[in-house]
Design a protein around this motif. Structure first.
Motif, PDB file in Angstrom:
ATOM      1  N   GLY A  90     -36.283 -38.387  26.953  1.00  0.00           N
ATOM      2  CA  GLY A  90     -35.206 -38.712  27.294  1.00  0.00           C
ATOM      3  C   GLY A  90     -34.427 -38.653  28.241  1.00  0.00           C
ATOM      4  O   GLY A  90     -35.047 -38.011  29.329  1.00  0.00           O
ATOM      5  N   ALA A  91     -34.013 -39.363  29.314  1.00  0.00           N
ATOM      6  CA  ALA A  91     -33.494 -39.729  30.260  1.00  0.00           C
ATOM      7  C   ALA A  91     -32.861 -38.190  30.767  1.00  0.00           C
ATOM      8  O   ALA A  91     -32.674 -38.507  32.511  1.00  0.00           O
ATOM      9  N   SER A  92     -32.227 -37.310  29.940  1.00  0.00           N
ATOM     10  CA  SER A  92     -31.191 -35.873  30.457  1.00  0.00           C
ATOM     11  C   SER A  92     -32.556 -35.143  30.472  1.00  0.00           C
ATOM     12  O   SER A  92     -31.749 -34.429  31.808  1.00  0.00           O
ATOM     13  N   GLU A  93     -33.929 -35.532  30.712  1.00  0.00           N
ATOM     14  CA  GLU A  93     -34.578 -34.631  30.973  1.00  0.00           C
ATOM     15  C   GLU A  93     -35.051 -34.620  32.637  1.00  0.00           C
ATOM     16  O   GLU A  93     -34.855 -35.880  32.983  1.00  0.00           O
ATOM     17  N   THR A  94     -35.640 -33.137  33.318  1.00  0.00           N
ATOM     18  CA  THR A  94     -35.316 -33.579  34.234  1.00  0.00           C
ATOM     19  C   THR A  94     -36.843 -33.000  34.686  1.00  0.00           C
ATOM     20  O   THR A  94     -37.723 -31.859  34.613  1.00  0.00           O
ATOM     21  N   HIS A  95     -37.399 -34.414  35.338  1.00  0.00           N
ATOM     22  CA  HIS A  95     -39.241 -33.776  35.560  1.00  0.00           C
ATOM     23  C   HIS A  95     -39.126 -32.207  36.029  1.00  0.00           C
ATOM     24  O   HIS A  95     -40.981 -32.561  36.701  1.00  0.00           O
ATOM     25  N   ALA A  96     -38.577 -32.087  36.917  1.00  0.00           N
ATOM     26  CA  ALA A  96     -38.731 -30.917  38.250  1.00  0.00           C
ATOM     27  C   ALA A  96     -39.288 -30.092  37.344  1.00  0.00           C
ATOM     28  O   ALA A  96     -39.264 -29.225  37.822  1.00  0.00           O
ATOM     29  N   THR A  97     -38.242 -29.885  35.786  1.00  0.00           N
ATOM     30  CA  THR A  97     -38.619 -28.522  35.179  1.00  0.00           C
ATOM     31  C   THR A  97     -40.182 -28.006  34.404  1.00  0.00           C
ATOM     32  O   THR A  97     -40.891 -29.290  34.318  1.00  0.00           O
ATOM     33  N   THR A  98     -40.902 -27.100  35.071  1.00  0.00           N
ATOM     34  CA  THR A  98     -41.866 -26.958  33.671  1.00  0.00           C
ATOM     35  C   THR A  98     -42.012 -27.190  31.976  1.00  0.00           C
ATOM     36  O   THR A  98     -41.107 -26.990  31.685  1.00  0.00           O
ATOM     37  N   GLY A  99     -43.324 -27.470  32.113  1.00  0.00           N
ATOM     38  CA  GLY A  99     -42.729 -27.880  30.228  1.00  0.00           C
ATOM     39  C   GLY A  99     -42.621 -29.342  29.631  1.00  0.00           C
ATOM     40  O   GLY A  99     -41.978 -29.633  28.341  1.00  0.00           O
ATOM     41  N   VAL A 100     -41.422 -30.203  30.220  1.00  0.00           N
ATOM     42  CA  VAL A 100     -41.364 -31.368  30.514  1.00  0.00           C
ATOM     43  C   VAL A 100     -42.130 -32.373  30.526  1.00  0.00           C
ATOM     44  O   VAL A 100     -42.313 -33.282  29.724  1.00  0.00           O
ATOM     45  N   ALA A 101     -42.192 -32.557  31.725  1.00  0.00           N
ATOM     46  CA  ALA A 101     -43.824 -33.629  32.499  1.00  0.00           C
ATOM     47  C   ALA A 101     -44.618 -32.945  33.231  1.00  0.00           C
ATOM     48  O   ALA A 101     -44.472 -33.274  34.239  1.00  0.00           O
ATOM     49  N   GLY A 102     -44.817 -31.936  33.221  1.00  0.00           N
ATOM     50  CA  GLY A 102     -45.770 -30.821  33.395  1.00  0.00           C
ATOM     51  C   GLY A 102     -45.938 -29.386  33.359  1.00  0.00           C
ATOM     52  O   GLY A 102     -44.866 -29.631  32.786  1.00  0.00           O
ATOM     53  N   THR A 103     -46.753 -29.270  33.992  1.00  0.00           N
ATOM     54  CA  THR A 103     -46.882 -27.325  33.798  1.00  0.00           C
ATOM     55  C   THR A 103     -47.139 -26.682  34.636  1.00  0.00           C
ATOM     56  O   THR A 103     -48.044 -26.734  35.811  1.00  0.00           O
ATOM     57  N   PHE A 104     -46.431 -25.669  35.479  1.00  0.00           N
ATOM     58  CA  PHE A 104     -46.176 -24.989  36.418  1.00  0.00           C
ATOM     59  C   PHE A 104     -48.097 -24.963  36.526  1.00  0.00           C
ATOM     60  O   PHE A 104     -48.798 -24.234  35.791  1.00  0.00           O
ATOM     61  N   GLY A 105     -48.329 -24.455  38.137  1.00  0.00           N
ATOM     62  CA  GLY A 105     -49.400 -25.036  38.501  1.00  0.00           C
ATOM     63  C   GLY A 105     -50.542 -25.765  38.026  1.00  0.00           C
ATOM     64  O   GLY A 105     -51.595 -26.145  39.263  1.00  0.00           O
ATOM     65  N   TYR A 106     -50.522 -26.840  37.841  1.00  0.00           N
ATOM     66  CA  TYR A 106     -51.534 -27.608  37.208  1.00  0.00           C
ATOM     67  C   TYR A 106     -50.027 -29.212  37.830  1.00  0.00           C
ATOM     68  O   TYR A 106     -51.125 -30.114  38.350  1.00  0.00           O
ATOM     69  N   VAL A 107     -49.226 -29.342  38.399  1.00  0.00           N
ATOM     70  CA  VAL A 107     -47.866 -30.260  38.930  1.00  0.00           C
ATOM     71  C   VAL A 107     -48.466 -30.315  40.089  1.00  0.00           C
ATOM     72  O   VAL A 107     -48.104 -29.674  41.168  1.00  0.00           O
ATOM     73  N   ALA A 108     -48.612 -31.348  40.621  1.00  0.00           N
ATOM     74  CA  ALA A 108     -48.727 -32.065  42.330  1.00  0.00           C
ATOM     75  C   ALA A 108     -47.763 -31.596  42.527  1.00  0.00           C
ATOM     76  O   ALA A 108     -46.460 -31.571  43.039  1.00  0.00           O
ATOM     77  N   PRO A 109     -47.699 -31.474  44.504  1.00  0.00           N
ATOM     78  CA  PRO A 109     -46.316 -31.013  44.713  1.00  0.00           C
ATOM     79  C   PRO A 109     -45.094 -31.500  45.617  1.00  0.00           C
ATOM     80  O   PRO A 109     -44.579 -31.623  44.954  1.00  0.00           O
ATOM     81  N   GLU A 110     -45.653 -32.990  44.887  1.00  0.00           N
ATOM     82  CA  GLU A 110     -45.225 -33.864  46.090  1.00  0.00           C
ATOM     83  C   GLU A 110     -44.252 -34.549  44.458  1.00  0.00           C
ATOM     84  O   GLU A 110     -43.040 -34.689  44.381  1.00  0.00           O
TER      85      GLU A 110
END
Length: 381
Positions: free
Chosen positions: A248-268
């Motif tokens: 959904g458009a309301s989701e923020t991609h910076a949070t873990t488990g939304v579009a990426g998992t902490f540790g695997y997400v590229a720093p940029e």
């Protein structure tokens, strides 16, 4: 004279009616009133009939609507009919006893679908988290695009169901579990460099296909071991591809488990929420580091190196210090070609560099891994 003619013409009908004194006729005003009343009555009758007809059909419309909502759209024929009801039955109403995986997009269940010929077909049902995905109509349009993606190292999307109250995807079932479990349990079996190399190459090929051969290209955004599935021969298949774009458009991609998992997400990506194919390359590099070592991305043993230290920094440190041998999982250095192992470690580290321009493309990763193809018979060094 003209005025006289006009006056006579205008007054003559009234004069005739008034002078005739006959009761068997209607004047124009009476005719107009009768016509208007008849029209109003006709409209009222028509509205009543329409109302009764619509009310009569309403229950049928409700049934048809319910049937449509419970529909499963199929992309390929697997020899059995998959319906909403037999999916619910086969998963025991999505019972925990059928659970085979749990991720950021939802839980996955094993389902044995029985055909009329008593032939069993096993599929995997990913039940998506309601509320995290955009509107149903938009979901229908986007998921059909994903249904057209075909590659030997992608999990096959067989079909889907989407309504306001339930969403699930139907995938082919892979009995080998996921790469996360493989890494966790590999201490119980002999390490084979050929198998590890094959898994790494299979995943790289899947990502290269999504990035370079799909129009529009597909960015995974959540590459991690639990999203890589294996069959009994250790062929690897990438799952959950394209699902991040359905959030959904309301989701923020910076949070873990939304579009990426902490540790695997590229720093940029974590800092700016701007995603690119190089973000997938970074995540792939982290997975490759885990595949080669006995460490997790945020392994407890890294505490001694300070806060925030992870497997990316650990691999880079050992490589720079000439201590690459210490990086690999127990027994791998003894059975694998040393030069090739160091080269693959170097490739993984390059994939995780902060500079996007320095990271290779997945196509280049595939080419390099193919150059390091192990021999059929692995020689003990």
């Amino acid at each position: 004279m003209g005025d006289s003619i006009t006056q006579d013409y205008a007054s003559s009908p009234l004069d005739n009616d008034a002078s005739s004194g006959k009761g068997n006729g209607y004047n124009s005003l009476e005719i107009a009133s009768i016509a208007s009343a008849s029209a109003i009555v006709s409209v009222l009758i028509a509205l009543v009939i329409l109302f009764l007809y619509t009310r009569k059909l309403h229950p049928r419309s409700k049934i048809m609507s319910t049937t449509t909502k419970r529909e499963v759209t199929m992309f390929i024929d697997i020899g059995v009919s998959i319906t909403f009801d037999n999916v619910v039955t086969a998963t025991r109403n999505f019972n925990a006893s059928n659970l085979i995986g749990n991720g950021g997009f939802g839980a996955t269940y094993k389902a044995v679908i029985i055909s009329q010929e008593d032939q069993n077909v096993v599929v995997a049902i990913k039940r998506l988290s309601i509320g995290r995905f955009q509107g149903v109509q938009q979901f229908h349009a986007e998921i059909k695009t994903l249904g057209r993606l075909k590659h030997q190292n992608l999990v096959t999307l067989i079909g889907y169901h989407a309504s306001e109250t339930e969403m699930f995807l139907v995938y082919n079932y892979l009995p080998g579990g996921n790469l996360e479990r493989f890494i966790r349990e590999r201490s119980t079996r002999a390490v084979e460099w050929r198998v590890l190399h094959k898994i790494a190459l299979d995943v790289a090929r899947a990502l290269a296909y999504l990035h370079d051969q799909c129009v529009p290209r597909v960015l995974h955004r959540d590459v991690k071991p639990s999203n890589i599935l294996l069959d009994d021969d250790h062929n690897a298949y990438l799952s959950d591809f394209g699902l991040a774009r359905l959030l959904g458009a309301s989701e923020t991609h910076a949070t873990t488990g939304v579009a990426g998992t902490f540790g695997y997400v590229a720093p940029e990506y974590a800092m700016t929420c701007r995603v690119s194919d190089k973000a997938d390359v970074y995540s792939y590099g982290v997975v490759l580091l885990e595949l080669l070592s006995d460490k997790k991305v945020l392994d407890p043993s890294f505490v001694r190196y300070g806060n925030g230290f992870n497997i990316v920094q650990w691999g880079d440190m050992l490589l720079r210090q000439g201590r690459a041998k210490e990086f690999f999982t127990a027994g791998l250095w003894d059975v694998g070609p040393h030069d090739d192992l160091v080269e693959v470690l170097h490739l993984a580290v390059i994939c995780t560099l902060d500079s996007l321009s320095t990271r290779p493309t997945m196509k280049q990763v595939v080419q390099r891994l193919k150059q390091l193809q192990p021999q059929l018979q692995t020689r003990v060094v």
